[in-house]
Design a protein around this motif. Structure first.
Motif, PDB file in Angstrom:
ATOM      1  N   HIS A   1      -9.839  -1.137  -2.995  1.00 23.56           N
ATOM      2  CA  HIS A   1      -8.574  -1.885  -2.997  1.00 23.56           C
ATOM      3  C   HIS A   1      -7.751  -1.462  -1.778  1.00 23.56           C
ATOM      4  O   HIS A   1      -6.704  -0.818  -1.922  1.00 23.56           O
ATOM      5  CB  HIS A   1      -7.795  -1.611  -4.288  1.00 23.56           C
ATOM      6  CG  HIS A   1      -8.522  -1.976  -5.543  1.00 23.56           C
ATOM      7  ND1 HIS A   1      -8.553  -3.267  -6.036  1.00 23.56           N
ATOM      8  CD2 HIS A   1      -9.271  -1.223  -6.395  1.00 23.56           C
ATOM      9  CE1 HIS A   1      -9.268  -3.295  -7.143  1.00 23.56           C
ATOM     10  NE2 HIS A   1      -9.719  -2.068  -7.388  1.00 23.56           N
TER      11      HIS A   1
ATOM     12  N   ASP B   1      -5.752  -2.896  -0.001  1.00 19.98           N
ATOM     13  CA  ASP B   1      -4.380  -3.400   0.021  1.00 19.98           C
ATOM     14  C   ASP B   1      -3.419  -2.508  -0.744  1.00 19.98           C
ATOM     15  O   ASP B   1      -2.195  -2.645  -0.618  1.00 19.98           O
ATOM     16  CB  ASP B   1      -4.332  -4.803  -0.577  1.00 19.98           C
ATOM     17  CG  ASP B   1      -4.850  -4.845  -2.018  1.00 19.98           C
ATOM     18  OD1 ASP B   1      -5.937  -4.281  -2.264  1.00 19.98           O
ATOM     19  OD2 ASP B   1      -4.168  -5.433  -2.888  1.00 19.98           O
TER      20      ASP B   1
ATOM     21  N   PRO C   1       0.820  -1.211   0.000  1.00 26.34           N
ATOM     22  CA  PRO C   1       0.000   0.000   0.000  1.00 26.34           C
ATOM     23  C   PRO C   1       0.858   1.267   0.000  1.00 26.34           C
ATOM     24  O   PRO C   1       1.944   1.284   0.569  1.00 26.34           O
ATOM     25  CB  PRO C   1      -0.797  -0.123   1.298  1.00 26.34           C
ATOM     26  CG  PRO C   1       0.085  -0.935   2.198  1.00 26.34           C
ATOM     27  CD  PRO C   1       0.818  -1.905   1.301  1.00 26.34           C
TER      28      PRO C   1
END
Length: 259
Positions: free
Chosen positions: A102, A104, A82
């Motif tokens: 998302h 991550d 990330p």
């Protein structure tokens, strides 16, 4: 090549931890050069020319889903994440939607002057009508004059997305007005679910004279979303990074240093 399309990416380089930067409508990735210089060497800024903008090829479709998918594909292609995402205007809608969809890939958000709702009644005039804008002139200053004749007080932001035309010898805009109209209209909406869909640290920036982020809406965004800090910039409009470049870069640098 991402998702079957050639994208232009400006990687400002350096040894620092990566930061993804996403511009708004009519912009391009190189607008983040001053921020990249201010953050170096601790941070390495990677800026995407989004679809229909800058040197990225092709047109639409222009939807939030597509903008988010493009950014996610870039981070996965570069094997990053990330990472913090710094973004302006509609690019920031894509950024906070990316964080929601998302998680991550996104560790923090800097959201410059855009709301969780980008349409009426929160925003009185959500679309800038560029449908009849000129796209070419014999030189840069004549292109400036042609744009400013359409009621734009200062066309500098738009001219950053203009370049010499090797075929004609004049200057041309890198974006198509019809594409910008389609994208602006598609990005008008209620995006509360995406704004509230993540809880990573976020810095929400608002210009005092912003026409796109009313003060009450900004405070509601900061109140309803965990780990969100609101910073308001006196005397600034929608383009905080241009109106107050030093306070803007200091705020971003300070926020990222706390992560």
């Amino acid at each position: 090549m991402l998702r079957g399309r050639r994208f232009a990416v400006t990687d400002f380089g350096g040894p620092g931890d990566p930061v993804l930067a996403l511009h708004g409508h009519f912009g391009r990735g190189r607008m983040y050069a001053p921020l990249a210089a201010a953050l170096a060497p601790e941070r390495r800024v990677i800026a995407l020319d989004q679809r229909g903008h800058g040197l990225t090829g092709g047109g639409g479709p222009f939807t939030l889903d597509e903008y988010v998918a493009d950014a996610a594909a870039l981070l996965r292609e570069l094997d990053l994440g990330p990472v913090p995402v710094v973004a302006h205007s509609t690019g920031a809608v894509g950024a906070y939607a990316l964080a929601a969809r998302h998680p991550d890939l996104v560790s923090a958000l800097v959201v410059e002057d855009i709301g969780a709702v980008t349409d009426r009644p929160v925003v009185s005039h959500p679309v800038l009508d560029v449908s009849g804008w000129p796209t070419w002139a014999v030189d840069r200053e004549k292109l400036r004059a042609a744009i400013e004749s359409r009621g734009i007080p200062d066309a500098s932001y738009f001219l950053d997305s203009a370049e010499p035309d090797p075929q004609s010898g004049g200057w041309r805009l890198l974006f198509e007005p019809s594409h910008m109209m389609a994208s602006q209209q598609a990005m008008c909406g209620d995006f509360w679910d995406d704004w509230l869909g993540s809880s990573c640290p976020a810095l929400l920036m608002r210009g005092e004279h912003s026409s796109l982020l009313p003060p009450g809406h900004a405070h509601e965004m900061a109140t309803r979303r965990p780990n969100t800090r609101l910073r308001e910039f006196a005397g600034c409009g929608h383009w905080i990074h241009d109106d107050a470049p030093r306070p803007y870069t200091r705020a971003v640098r300070s926020f990222l240093s706390l992560l």
